[in-house]
Design a protein around this motif. Structure first.
Motif, mmCIF file in Angstrom:
data_model
loop_
_atom_site.group_PDB
_atom_site.id
_atom_site.type_symbol
_atom_site.label_atom_id
_atom_site.label_comp_id
_atom_site.label_asym_id
_atom_site.label_seq_id
_atom_site.Cartn_x
_atom_site.Cartn_y
_atom_site.Cartn_z
ATOM 1 N N MET A 8 -45.500 -18.708 -43.042
ATOM 2 C CA MET A 8 -44.623 -17.622 -43.480
ATOM 3 C C MET A 8 -43.348 -18.227 -44.062
ATOM 4 S SD MET A 8 -45.864 -14.525 -42.726
ATOM 5 C CE MET A 8 -44.463 -13.445 -42.454
ATOM 6 N N HIS A 46 -39.353 -18.706 -44.641
ATOM 7 C CA HIS A 46 -38.185 -18.499 -43.803
ATOM 8 C C HIS A 46 -37.566 -17.145 -44.160
ATOM 9 C CE1 HIS A 46 -34.053 -18.977 -42.305
ATOM 10 N NE2 HIS A 46 -34.558 -19.881 -41.479
ATOM 11 N N PRO A 47 -37.034 -16.396 -43.175
ATOM 12 C CA PRO A 47 -36.470 -15.069 -43.466
ATOM 13 C C PRO A 47 -35.391 -15.065 -44.551
ATOM 14 C CG PRO A 47 -36.685 -15.395 -41.104
ATOM 15 C CD PRO A 47 -37.009 -16.711 -41.738
ATOM 16 N N ASP A 48 -34.669 -16.184 -44.701
ATOM 17 C CA ASP A 48 -33.617 -16.251 -45.706
ATOM 18 C C ASP A 48 -34.130 -16.659 -47.096
ATOM 19 O OD1 ASP A 48 -31.760 -15.548 -43.781
ATOM 20 O OD2 ASP A 48 -31.267 -17.631 -43.291
ATOM 21 N N SER A 53 -41.134 -22.595 -46.968
ATOM 22 C CA SER A 53 -42.329 -21.753 -47.046
ATOM 23 C C SER A 53 -43.365 -22.039 -45.969
ATOM 24 C CB SER A 53 -42.992 -21.943 -48.419
ATOM 25 O OG SER A 53 -43.443 -23.287 -48.566
ATOM 26 N N ASP A 83 -48.558 -10.798 -44.051
ATOM 27 C CA ASP A 83 -47.307 -10.614 -44.767
ATOM 28 C C ASP A 83 -47.025 -11.868 -45.604
ATOM 29 O OD1 ASP A 83 -47.019 -8.174 -43.585
ATOM 30 O OD2 ASP A 83 -45.587 -8.840 -42.063
ATOM 31 N N SER A 84 -46.800 -11.667 -46.874
ATOM 32 C CA SER A 84 -46.482 -12.774 -47.804
ATOM 33 C C SER A 84 -47.633 -13.767 -47.953
ATOM 34 C CB SER A 84 -45.215 -13.527 -47.356
ATOM 35 O OG SER A 84 -44.099 -12.656 -47.258
ATOM 36 N N THR A 97 -36.462 -15.983 -50.366
ATOM 37 C CA THR A 97 -37.122 -14.890 -51.064
ATOM 38 C C THR A 97 -38.569 -15.263 -51.388
ATOM 39 O OG1 THR A 97 -36.529 -15.632 -53.292
ATOM 40 C CG2 THR A 97 -34.921 -14.261 -52.112
ATOM 41 N N SER A 98 -39.373 -14.253 -51.710
ATOM 42 C CA SER A 98 -40.767 -14.511 -52.073
ATOM 43 C C SER A 98 -40.847 -15.414 -53.299
ATOM 44 C CB SER A 98 -41.495 -13.194 -52.334
ATOM 45 O OG SER A 98 -41.595 -12.426 -51.148
ATOM 46 N N THR A 126 -43.287 -11.220 -30.737
ATOM 47 C CA THR A 126 -43.046 -10.649 -32.061
ATOM 48 C C THR A 126 -43.077 -11.774 -33.090
ATOM 49 O OG1 THR A 126 -40.641 -10.864 -31.798
ATOM 50 C CG2 THR A 126 -41.648 -8.777 -31.130
ATOM 51 N N GLY A 127 -43.261 -11.402 -34.325
ATOM 52 C CA GLY A 127 -43.291 -12.402 -35.381
ATOM 53 C C GLY A 127 -44.704 -12.916 -35.616
ATOM 54 N N ASP A 187 -52.107 -11.741 -39.524
ATOM 55 C CA ASP A 187 -50.797 -11.830 -40.185
ATOM 56 C C ASP A 187 -50.989 -12.090 -41.679
ATOM 57 O OD1 ASP A 187 -49.442 -11.548 -37.752
ATOM 58 O OD2 ASP A 187 -49.555 -13.694 -37.344
#
Length: 256
Positions: free
Chosen positions: A127, A129-131, A186, A206-207, A133-134, A119-120, A204
């Motif tokens: 990508m 980091h999950p913490d 980032s 995303d973002s 924000t964009s 996953t991921g 992939d």
């Protein structure tokens, strides 16, 4: 002005294609953790920096080793490369990144490249980091790419024409520093082509926009700023004038 031939343009295209392909292949191969080595963030950043140093040594005298659409945009604004020739550079960079990562995938065992039920994001996909924000991620990409563009502009500055002996080493260390700083936030890409190659092969996206907006915006903002605030051309008697436009300047640069 020295005339530019078709052979010159082919040479620039191949230099950017092979250089960016080498960057993605060598840099992303250092991210593989299933072949007996577990790379740390420091190891990955040093590997990318050494790859840049190697590539600039090989292709710096041919195309300038931009390896990065953001650097090419900056070169256009600095009037070192025409928009038409910039398109040739960027085509080489995007195709090279795609081919470089494809070659890495071809020589890497499938279970290592993309473990079953993993996953991921896939290998070497940039990508945030999950913490983070964009907005924070795109800001970090803008900041670290801005520093990279300032370095490029300084190398292109006529006053630095006598200090190019160690340019490959300096750029390699600069990339290492910037990747170490921006990586935890980032991924520290600074380069749309470097991010696009893995994204296409891994599917992939995303973002993914972050790695276009941040670097390209940095080139558009920082290059004119440097020209207005810092650039001062030396008198022709001291430094022979370099033509702008289609002639590739003696002052070359690169990036990740």
């Amino acid at each position: 002005m020295t005339s530019v031939t078709l052979l010159d343009r082919i040479s620039w295209f191949l230099a950017e294609l092979l250089g960016t392909g080498m960057l993605v292949f060598l840099g992303c191969s250092g991210c593989i953790s299933g072949l007996g080595v577990i790379p740390t963030h420091l190891m990955i950043c040093i590997n990318f920096g050494l790859a840049v140093m190697l590539i600039v040594n090989v292709f710096g005298g041919i195309s300038g080793s931009h390896l990065n659409p953001a650097v090419t945009v900056a070169a256009v604004l600095y009037k070192l490369v025409t928009p038409g020739n910039a398109a040739i550079y960027m085509a080489g960079q995007f195709i090279g990144a795609f081919m470089g990562f494809g070659l890495l995938k071809a020589v890497t065992p499938a279970h290592v490249f993309r473990p079953f039920n993993a996953t991921g994001p896939g290998l070497c996909t940039t990508m945030p980091h999950p913490d983070v924000t964009s907005f924070q991620a795109v800001s970090v990409e803008f900041i670290i790419t801005s520093i990279l563009i300032i370095i490029c502009c300084a190398v292109w500055d006529p006053r630095n024409a006598k200090f190019h002996d160690s340019v490959p080493l300096r750029f390699g260390l600069a990339i290492t520093c910037l990747a170490l700083s921006g990586g935890p936030f980032s991924g520290g890409s600074m380069n749309p082509a470097r991010s696009l190659g893995p994204a296409l092969w891994n599917g992939d996206f995303d973002s993914h926009w972050i790695y276009w907006v941040g670097p390209i915006l940095a080139a558009l903002v920082v290059t004119p700023f440097y020209q207005v605030v810092f650039r001062r051309d030396e008198p022709p008697a001291e430094t022979p004038a370099k033509s702008s436009g289609e002639e590739i300047p003696l002052s070359h640069t690169n990036n990740v």
